[in-house]
Enzyme design. Structure first.
Site, mmCIF file in Angstrom:
data_model
loop_
_atom_site.group_PDB
_atom_site.id
_atom_site.type_symbol
_atom_site.label_atom_id
_atom_site.label_comp_id
_atom_site.label_asym_id
_atom_site.label_seq_id
_atom_site.Cartn_x
_atom_site.Cartn_y
_atom_site.Cartn_z
ATOM 1 N N MET A 1 0.945 -1.108 0.043
ATOM 2 C CA MET A 1 0.117 -0.086 0.132
ATOM 3 C C MET A 1 0.804 1.166 -0.086
ATOM 4 S SD MET A 1 -2.413 1.413 3.076
ATOM 5 C CE MET A 1 -3.903 1.316 2.973
ATOM 6 N N PRO A 2 0.800 1.807 -0.941
ATOM 7 C CA PRO A 2 1.687 3.255 -1.032
ATOM 8 C C PRO A 2 1.045 4.305 -0.293
ATOM 9 C CG PRO A 2 1.386 2.395 -3.316
ATOM 10 C CD PRO A 2 0.545 1.663 -2.553
ATOM 11 N N ASN A 3 2.065 4.998 0.630
ATOM 12 C CA ASN A 3 1.362 6.183 1.407
ATOM 13 C C ASN A 3 2.351 7.179 0.800
ATOM 14 O OD1 ASN A 3 -0.774 5.201 3.251
ATOM 15 N ND2 ASN A 3 1.094 3.939 4.024
#
Length: 61
Positions: A1-3
């Protein structure tokens, strides 16, 4: 999950933010193989009085 955290000088419009998040999300999907629903982008607004470049406040330039 890219933040993804984005710091911006205040004043950008809602339409500019929408366009930005669409482009960044598309890039994260293409480059990182992320799922669209897992890309999270958070904006932090910074006032011009809170930033200096080259020893001068942005608000003074």
């Amino acid at each position: 999950m890219p933040n993804i955290t984005v710091e911006l000088l205040s004043g950008r419009t809602l339409d500019q933010r929408r366009e930005f998040v669409a482009a960044v999300t598309d890039s994260a999907i293409a480059i990182l193989g992320a799922k669209r629903e897992s890309v999270r982008i958070v904006f932090t607004e910074i006032e011009k009085t809170d930033v200096a470049n080259g020893g001068v406040l942005v608000s003074d330039s």
